[in-house]
Design a protein around this motif. Structure first.
Motif, short mmCIF file in Angstrom:
data_model
loop_
_atom_site.label_atom_id
_atom_site.label_comp_id
_atom_site.label_asym_id
_atom_site.label_seq_id
_atom_site.Cartn_x
_atom_site.Cartn_y
_atom_site.Cartn_z
N GLU A 1 0.81 -1.23 0.00
CA GLU A 1 0.00 0.00 0.00
C GLU A 1 0.84 1.27 0.00
N ILE A 2 2.01 1.22 0.59
CA ILE A 2 2.86 2.41 0.68
C ILE A 2 3.95 2.38 -0.38
N GLY A 3 4.37 1.18 -0.78
CA GLY A 3 5.39 1.06 -1.82
C GLY A 3 6.81 1.11 -1.29
N VAL A 4 7.01 0.65 -0.05
CA VAL A 4 8.34 0.58 0.54
C VAL A 4 8.50 -0.79 1.20
N ALA A 5 9.60 -1.47 0.90
CA ALA A 5 9.85 -2.79 1.48
C ALA A 5 10.83 -2.67 2.63
N ALA A 6 10.50 -3.34 3.74
CA ALA A 6 11.37 -3.43 4.91
C ALA A 6 11.34 -4.88 5.39
N VAL A 7 12.15 -5.19 6.39
CA VAL A 7 12.22 -6.57 6.89
C VAL A 7 11.51 -6.64 8.25
N PRO A 8 10.57 -7.56 8.40
CA PRO A 8 9.92 -7.71 9.71
C PRO A 8 10.91 -8.13 10.78
N GLY A 9 10.81 -7.49 11.94
CA GLY A 9 11.78 -7.75 13.00
C GLY A 9 11.77 -9.17 13.52
N SER A 10 10.64 -9.86 13.41
CA SER A 10 10.55 -11.22 13.94
C SER A 10 11.51 -12.17 13.27
N SER A 11 11.96 -11.86 12.05
CA SER A 11 12.88 -12.76 11.34
C SER A 11 14.26 -12.78 11.97
N PHE A 12 14.52 -11.86 12.91
CA PHE A 12 15.83 -11.79 13.55
C PHE A 12 15.83 -12.39 14.97
N TYR A 13 14.74 -13.05 15.34
CA TYR A 13 14.62 -13.60 16.68
C TYR A 13 14.22 -15.07 16.63
N ARG A 14 14.63 -15.81 17.65
CA ARG A 14 14.18 -17.21 17.79
C ARG A 14 12.67 -17.25 18.00
N ASP A 15 12.17 -16.43 18.90
CA ASP A 15 10.74 -16.35 19.17
C ASP A 15 10.20 -15.14 18.42
N PRO A 16 9.36 -15.35 17.39
CA PRO A 16 8.88 -14.21 16.58
C PRO A 16 8.21 -13.12 17.40
#
Length: 398
Positions: free
Chosen positions: A353-368
């Motif tokens: 909807e905004i047209g900007v891609a970022a990385v969800p923080g949960s991908s950097f943790y053992r427990d999302p």
């Protein structure tokens, strides 16, 4: 339909059940599908230095197109050893300690496969670069996570609790992975912090595996310290580095390890059977890159500082709480103000909807759940890319 066809898991390794697809690279694909600005994956959208592109072209033209020695071209190994001594004061024998790999990613998995046995544990600070956990599992080891706590103020530091780090070390601990400057947080580990880790490595007879791929991307007077330079650590440290980030050539896949000779010998054997060798002409270009003048590195850091200071005000104005990075080229943010149920829902909205891609923080943790209120942005982009992202982010509503 046969029973095998009806149950395809029969064909798969149990290790794969622990893995998910790379979230970072998935967000790049989503950015391409949605015609979004890609502030997710950490690759520059500007040119690499002309000097090293020319060196690669000249090497290809000179027919440097066949296998090198599997552990790396002599010219590059010599340059790596020279620069490790010049930058960190660590003497390195290029003949017995350096292994050139297909990027620092292969260097990490080759290292873990070379040193870990079933039942070993590997200590990893989280949030962490997403490869470290799966690499540990592939090597037969169990990852054991220690939290980095986010700053309490915008300009504060990510910190760890020494008691928690100590509790993670025991008789089954084989190695600790230290990524400094850190992806995704931008944390630069301080000398006292590294000395704490050093003391535990000595006490529990543990290896330190350091990912130093962002060593030259530093801000605000911070200094990069290789743990191998600390007293007692040269014989128990594997230093991992590469060309990707410092020279803006993430697609060249030239990285390396520096290790004590017996460990290096084991890494070389694993590396040989994994990939045989890194691209020969690009290794020659690597030797040229490591000969660039000191001014190159000053300009590199200053250029990224300007990009950092260009993006963060835009993020703050859009409603993100930003944690100021001291190194690398990422900024972690808190998304609590936007009212989304979690980081996955937010990044889907952001890209579509905004047209900007970022990385969800949960991908950097053992427990999302630990990263459900965090999102990472990469600022290794041209000014016009960052400015267009800022324009689009104004459409976000809190």
């Amino acid at each position: 339909m046969s029973d095998v066809a009806a149950h395809p898991e029969h064909f798969l390794s149990d290790k794969v059940s622990h893995f998910t697809e790379s979230v970072i690279r998935e967000m790049t694909r989503q950015a391409m599908l949605q015609d979004a600005i890609n502030l997710a994956q950490g690759f520059p959208d500007f040119s690499a230095p002309a000097e090293i592109k020319k060196a690669a072209q000249e090497a290809i033209a000179a027919d440097v197109n066949q296998y090198t020695i599997t552990w790396g071209a002599k010219s590059l190994r010599n340059a790596i050893a020279r620069q490790m001594h010049a930058w960190q004061g660590v003497p390195v024998d290029p003949e017995t300690q350096v292994t050139v790999c297909c990027g620092s990613t292969e260097a990490m998995i080759s290292t873990l496969l070379a040193v870990c046995n079933a039942g070993d544990e590997v200590v990893i600070f989280e949030p962490y670069y997403e490869n470290y956990g799966p690499d540990s599992i592939l090597s037969g080891a169990k990852p054991r996570f220690v939290k980095l706590r986010p700053p309490t103020t915008a300009e504060g530091e990510w910190t760890f609790d020494e008691r928690e780090v100590r509790a993670a070390f025991h008789k089954h601990t084989k190695a600790v992975i230290v990524n400094t400057p850190n992806n995704p947080t931008g944390k630069v580990f301080t000398r006292p912090e590294l000395e704490t880790i050093r003391d535990l490595c000595l006490e529990f007879d543990v290896l330190a595996i350091t990912d130093e791929i962002y060593e030259h991307i530093l801000y605000d007077g911070t200094k990069h310290i290789s743990i191998a330079s600390l007293d007692g650590m040269q014989d128990r440290t594997i230093t991992i580095n590469g060309m990707s980030k410092t020279y803006s050539v993430t697609g060249w896949r030239v990285g390396w390890t520096i290790a004590p000779p017996r460990v290096a010998d084991a890494i070389r054997k694993v590396h040989d059977f994994l990939t045989v060798g890194a691209p020969a002409p690009l290794q020659e270009a690597g030797a040229a890159a490591l000969s660039l003048p000191e001014s190159y590195y000053r300009n590199l850091a200053e250029g990224y500082r300007k990009r950092r200071d260009r993006l963060i005000p835009s993020l703050t104005a859009a409603g993100f709480k930003c944690f100021l990075p001291r190194g690398a080229y990422y900024v972690m943010t808190d998304i609590s103000e936007f009212g989304f149920p979690d980081d996955i829902a937010f990044t889907k909205h952001l890209v579509s909807e905004i047209g900007v891609a970022a990385v969800p923080g949960s991908s950097f943790y053992r427990d999302p759940r630990d990263g459900a209120r965090q999102v990472r942005f990469a600022f290794c982009k041209r000014d016009e890319t960052l400015d267009e992202a800022a324009r689009r982010l104004k459409k976000l509503h809190r």
